[in-house]
Design an enzyme around this catalytic site. Sequence first.
Site, mmCIF file in Angstrom:
data_model
loop_
_atom_site.group_PDB
_atom_site.id
_atom_site.type_symbol
_atom_site.label_atom_id
_atom_site.label_comp_id
_atom_site.label_asym_id
_atom_site.label_seq_id
_atom_site.Cartn_x
_atom_site.Cartn_y
_atom_site.Cartn_z
ATOM 1 N N HIS A 1 -9.888 0.893 0.164
ATOM 2 C CA HIS A 1 -9.596 1.695 1.347
ATOM 3 C C HIS A 1 -10.854 1.660 2.227
ATOM 4 O O HIS A 1 -11.908 2.178 1.813
ATOM 5 C CB HIS A 1 -9.358 3.158 0.961
ATOM 6 C CG HIS A 1 -7.964 3.470 0.515
ATOM 7 N ND1 HIS A 1 -7.492 3.155 -0.733
ATOM 8 C CD2 HIS A 1 -6.947 4.108 1.158
ATOM 9 C CE1 HIS A 1 -6.243 3.591 -0.838
ATOM 10 N NE2 HIS A 1 -5.877 4.163 0.281
ATOM 11 N N HIS B 1 1.101 5.027 -2.407
ATOM 12 C CA HIS B 1 0.532 5.824 -3.507
ATOM 13 C C HIS B 1 1.646 6.498 -4.302
ATOM 14 O O HIS B 1 2.488 7.191 -3.717
ATOM 15 C CB HIS B 1 -0.402 6.901 -2.961
ATOM 16 C CG HIS B 1 -1.651 6.343 -2.326
ATOM 17 N ND1 HIS B 1 -2.870 6.366 -2.952
ATOM 18 C CD2 HIS B 1 -1.857 5.739 -1.130
ATOM 19 C CE1 HIS B 1 -3.783 5.812 -2.164
ATOM 20 N NE2 HIS B 1 -3.195 5.427 -1.048
ATOM 21 N N GLY C 1 -9.717 7.954 -1.655
ATOM 22 C CA GLY C 1 -10.319 9.283 -1.522
ATOM 23 C C GLY C 1 -11.133 9.346 -0.239
ATOM 24 O O GLY C 1 -11.086 8.430 0.582
ATOM 25 N N HIS D 1 0.841 -1.207 0.000
ATOM 26 C CA HIS D 1 0.000 0.000 0.000
ATOM 27 C C HIS D 1 0.873 1.253 0.000
ATOM 28 O O HIS D 1 1.371 1.683 1.036
ATOM 29 C CB HIS D 1 -0.921 -0.014 1.232
ATOM 30 C CG HIS D 1 -1.990 1.021 1.209
ATOM 31 N ND1 HIS D 1 -3.320 0.742 1.489
ATOM 32 C CD2 HIS D 1 -1.964 2.337 0.924
ATOM 33 C CE1 HIS D 1 -4.036 1.850 1.389
ATOM 34 N NE2 HIS D 1 -3.227 2.846 1.050
ATOM 35 N N GLU E 1 -10.817 3.486 7.637
ATOM 36 C CA GLU E 1 -9.779 4.470 7.944
ATOM 37 C C GLU E 1 -10.443 5.682 8.581
ATOM 38 O O GLU E 1 -10.298 5.937 9.771
ATOM 39 C CB GLU E 1 -9.036 4.857 6.650
ATOM 40 C CG GLU E 1 -7.916 5.869 6.858
ATOM 41 C CD GLU E 1 -7.308 6.350 5.535
ATOM 42 O OE1 GLU E 1 -7.974 6.244 4.492
ATOM 43 O OE2 GLU E 1 -6.172 6.862 5.574
ATOM 44 N N ASP F 1 1.886 3.993 2.815
ATOM 45 C CA ASP F 1 0.816 4.851 2.304
ATOM 46 C C ASP F 1 1.388 5.990 1.456
ATOM 47 O O ASP F 1 1.359 5.917 0.244
ATOM 48 C CB ASP F 1 -0.063 5.389 3.438
ATOM 49 C CG ASP F 1 -1.492 5.678 2.972
ATOM 50 O OD1 ASP F 1 -1.860 5.235 1.860
ATOM 51 O OD2 ASP F 1 -2.241 6.343 3.716
ATOM 52 N N ASP G 1 1.451 9.057 -6.203
ATOM 53 C CA ASP G 1 1.376 10.514 -6.063
ATOM 54 C C ASP G 1 1.561 10.967 -4.620
ATOM 55 O O ASP G 1 1.461 12.162 -4.325
ATOM 56 C CB ASP G 1 0.059 11.059 -6.645
ATOM 57 C CG ASP G 1 -1.183 10.373 -6.113
ATOM 58 O OD1 ASP G 1 -1.116 9.179 -5.750
ATOM 59 O OD2 ASP G 1 -2.243 11.017 -6.051
HETATM 60 O O1 LIG Z 1 -4.863 7.076 3.057
HETATM 61 C C1 LIG Z 1 -5.563 7.393 2.090
HETATM 62 N N1 LIG Z 1 -6.910 7.236 2.150
HETATM 63 C C2 LIG Z 1 -7.722 7.540 1.116
HETATM 64 N N2 LIG Z 1 -7.268 8.049 -0.023
HETATM 65 C C3 LIG Z 1 -5.942 8.250 -0.149
HETATM 66 C C4 LIG Z 1 -5.042 7.946 0.872
HETATM 67 N N3 LIG Z 1 -3.815 8.278 0.464
HETATM 68 C C5 LIG Z 1 -3.943 8.766 -0.774
HETATM 69 N N4 LIG Z 1 -5.227 8.761 -1.154
HETATM 70 C C6 LIG Z 1 -5.801 9.231 -2.406
HETATM 71 O O2 LIG Z 1 -5.497 8.302 -3.419
HETATM 72 C C7 LIG Z 1 -5.239 9.021 -4.617
HETATM 73 C C8 LIG Z 1 -4.557 8.148 -5.637
HETATM 74 O O3 LIG Z 1 -3.298 7.752 -5.244
HETATM 75 C C9 LIG Z 1 -4.476 10.224 -4.121
HETATM 76 O O4 LIG Z 1 -4.486 11.290 -5.066
HETATM 77 C C10 LIG Z 1 -5.231 10.575 -2.860
HETATM 78 O O5 LIG Z 1 -6.321 11.429 -3.161
HETATM 79 ZN ZN LIG Z 2 -3.875 4.795 0.919
#
Ligand SMILES: O=c1[nH]cnc2c1ncn2[C@@H]1O[C@H](CO)[C@@H](O)[C@H]1O
Ligand SMILES: [Zn+2]
Length: 379
Positions: free
Chosen positions: A217, A30, A190, A28, A220, A317, A32
């Site tokens: 997701h 991301h 998101g 897990h 959380e 993350d 970005d």
């Molecule tokens: O921990 C999280 N929980 C929910 N959404 C997330 C988390 N971290 C990142 N993103 C979302 O996932 C998109 C794609 O990678 C990111 O742009 C962010 O908006």
């Molecule tokens: Zn995430």
Amino acid sequence: MSATPSSRNRPVAFDHASVILAPKVLLHDHLDGGLRPQTVLELARESGYDELPADDVEGLARWFRESADSGSLVRYLETFTHTVAVMQTAPALRRVAGECAEDLAADGVVYAEIRFAPEQHLTDGLSLDEVVEAVLEGFVEGAEAAAAVGKPIEVRCLVTAMRHAARSREIAELAVRFRDRGVVGFDIAGAEAGHPPSRHLDAFEYMRANNAPFTIHAGEAFGLPSIHEAISFCGADRLGHGVRVMDDIELPSGTGAADRVVTGASLGRVANYVRDKRIPLEMCPSSNVQTGAVASIAEHPFNVLARLRFRVTVNTDNRLMSDTTMSKEFGVLADQFGYGWADFERFTVNAMKSAFIHFDERLRLIDEVIKPGYAVLIG
Ligand SMILES: O=c1[nH]cnc2c1ncn2[C@@H]1O[C@H](CO)[C@@H](O)[C@H]1O
Ligand SMILES: [Zn+2]
């Protein structure tokens, strides 16, 4: 000398200096959320993006970390505006993906599934397919560069759909279209509250109909109902975070978050189902504190869930927002809960078993990379 069964059972203390050598598996992370601050600055300069909140590496790194420390998932997610803004061309995506693979390999990650939302990278005219192609090329280049310096890594991709948007079915189709080229699964991310996973049922049904795995997701920023929907209505193969499964577990009074033995816990139906089915929990300790999913690392349910033999995994993350690495997350957990190498081997094997590549490939990494790597550390 090879370890005897009895010496192997003895906990061998964690050692901060050696942690980079430990083979790590990351499920897990991301794309970005993991850019180098320097790269954000350079890409912004190249593309003419002039809304960055700082113009030097240190200031920018600090800004991301501090802004993400809001205790709110919604505000945490606002910081992604800047990273997504500089990832709108094929060369930029390729560079970010390449550096991601190199950075993870340098940290001792041997297998990673990196996720991002292709629908957020279309503002300069790329198509969904072009976005994914650029990222996959970057992963290949980064992995080649890492192997050349003796740090082999396997990188796969998960494509994410944004849960507030309405493109999830299209993104699921994208995942299946690229399944033999490096995309191994699908996800939704998101803001969680107000955006239940069951809104995206057709995407999940499409994945299931194609025998293609996905994670969600869930649990959380929102509690048990989100986890229940994700596994029972949507059929998620894994849970992103899932920390709130704790809401369905009653512990005898006096049980502490750091106890080495947890007895007498009473599990509700959802918690039992997650544990019975061995549904992997992709937990991200530092991120969970920043978004307010848990109050502090000391109170993180990771340890209790691990002691209750849930299939827990350790993840980053967003390395930029949390200023973290897999090694740092291991360090934080070791300091808090007293884990040794045998514990981290178990969490790593848990993660490898839960990966979305095929069984024989998982087994090979466990037998040929993970176990030999930890045998050296355990001694
Ligand atoms: O921990 C999280 N929980 C929910 N959404 C997330 C988390 N971290 C990142 N993103 C979302 O996932 C998109 C794609 O990678 C990111 O742009 C962010 O908006
Ligand atoms: Zn995430």
